[in-house]
Motif scaffolding. Structure first.
Motif, PDB file in Angstrom:
ATOM      1  N   UNK A   1      27.862  -6.165  27.724  1.00 44.80           N
ATOM      2  CA  UNK A   1      28.522  -6.358  26.422  1.00 44.80           C
ATOM      3  C   UNK A   1      30.037  -6.227  26.456  1.00 44.80           C
ATOM      4  N   UNK A   2      30.567  -5.446  27.406  1.00 46.01           N
ATOM      5  CA  UNK A   2      32.016  -5.239  27.466  1.00 46.01           C
ATOM      6  C   UNK A   2      32.712  -6.265  28.361  1.00 46.01           C
TER       7      UNK A   2
ATOM      8  N   UNK B   1      32.209 -13.752  28.322  1.00 50.82           N
ATOM      9  CA  UNK B   1      31.208 -14.742  28.735  1.00 50.82           C
ATOM     10  C   UNK B   1      31.450 -15.165  30.177  1.00 50.82           C
ATOM     11  N   UNK B   2      32.679 -15.476  30.505  1.00 48.74           N
ATOM     12  CA  UNK B   2      33.006 -15.940  31.851  1.00 48.74           C
ATOM     13  C   UNK B   2      32.728 -14.857  32.888  1.00 48.74           C
ATOM     14  N   UNK B   3      33.057 -13.608  32.576  1.00 50.14           N
ATOM     15  CA  UNK B   3      32.808 -12.504  33.507  1.00 50.14           C
ATOM     16  C   UNK B   3      31.310 -12.282  33.697  1.00 50.14           C
ATOM     17  N   UNK B   4      30.531 -12.409  32.616  1.00 51.32           N
ATOM     18  CA  UNK B   4      29.076 -12.304  32.729  1.00 51.32           C
ATOM     19  C   UNK B   4      28.530 -13.368  33.662  1.00 51.32           C
TER      20      UNK B   4
ATOM     21  N   UNK C   1      30.744 -10.403  25.420  1.00 51.64           N
ATOM     22  CA  UNK C   1      29.331 -10.681  25.225  1.00 51.64           C
ATOM     23  C   UNK C   1      28.711  -9.899  24.085  1.00 51.64           C
ATOM     24  N   UNK C   2      29.141  -8.656  23.916  1.00 53.84           N
ATOM     25  CA  UNK C   2      28.555  -7.803  22.885  1.00 53.84           C
ATOM     26  C   UNK C   2      28.884  -8.213  21.471  1.00 53.84           C
TER      27      UNK C   2
ATOM     28  N   UNK D   1      23.766 -14.706  22.902  1.00 51.39           N
ATOM     29  CA  UNK D   1      23.519 -13.814  24.027  1.00 51.39           C
ATOM     30  C   UNK D   1      22.354 -14.303  24.881  1.00 51.39           C
ATOM     31  N   UNK D   2      21.335 -14.881  24.236  1.00 51.40           N
ATOM     32  CA  UNK D   2      20.214 -15.425  25.013  1.00 51.40           C
ATOM     33  C   UNK D   2      20.661 -16.612  25.844  1.00 51.40           C
TER      34      UNK D   2
END
Length: 236
Positions: free
Chosen positions: A91-92, A95-98, A134-135, A142-143
């Protein structure tokens, strides 16, 4: 050609038996769906394949290789990637980092940029929000991110655990349409889902799991027309 074979899989949490002699197969290029009520053993089946738990008995074969002695990181290296129930994004992170975290395995790093572009093509909303944490995103977004992150690892077999859980009706059909498109692009999928209609609609083949046992199997269309499925799961 068989990609995944589950033979006589049994599993228990302590003294509580959850799976009883489950036989299941995913062939190359298929979407295979496992449907059933909450507590039927669907997610436990996936957890055995991804090596998060150890079976009491049975065989798990991926491209002919036995999985039961492997650890979870080993099966990821083989090409099995699970997108867990509840999404579990970071969550922290943005999007790109996830997405980048999805390609931590060394073999997938050369494909990182190409896979990010693929993710943004499948999920344009993620491209629009790539700098967003993301959070702070909606459940549906998120899905999308969780599925896209799973694709970053170049899976041969993508395990999806309840991808429609908690989503609005608007997002549900969209998610299933995208899952079908991922399959058309060449990824085999084992899908566990309580939304019986939508999951059978896109499945090549399906299994009905009740109290830890496979009670029905057939094509998605065959099971949509099955009287037991219509009464028990579709309310018809």
């Amino acid at each position: 050609m068989s990609l995944l074979e589950i033979r006589k899989l049994s599993f228990a949490y302590g003294d509580l038996r959850v799976l009883w002699d489950v036989d299941l197969e995913v062939r190359q290029g298929e979407i295979v769906t496992v449907v059933g009520a909450n507590g039927a053993g669907k997610s436990t089946t996936l957890r055995n394949v991804s090596r998060l738990v150890r079976p009491a008995a049975g065989q798990l074969l991926f491209q002919g290789q036995e999985l039961t002695r492997l650890e979870s990181h080993d099966v990821v290296e083989l090409g099995i990637v699970q997108v867990p129930e509840g999404r579990h994004i970071f969550p922290e992170m943005t999007v790109l980092e996830n997405l980048r975290m999805g390609s931590y395995a060394r073999a997938t790093r050369p494909d990182r940029a190409r896979n990010i572009e693929r993710a943004f093509s499948l999920f344009p909303r993620l491209a629009e929000r790539q700098r967003q944490l993301g959070g702070t995103m909606s459940g549906g977004e998120q899905q999308m991110l969780a599925i896209a992150r799973g694709l970053m690892a170049n899976p041969k077999l993508l395990l999806l655990d309840e991808p429609s859980l908690g989503l609005s009706p608007l997002f549900v059909k969209n998610i299933f349409d995208i899952i079908a498109e991922i399959n058309r692009q060449g990824t085999s999928i084992l899908l566990v889902e309580q939304n019986v209609f939508q999951s059978l609609r896109i499945a090549h083949r399906a299994y009905v799991l009740e109290t830890g046992r496979v009670v029905l199997t057939g094509t998605g269309q065959e099971l949509l027309g099955n009287e037991h499925v219509k009464k028990a799961y579709l309310g018809l």
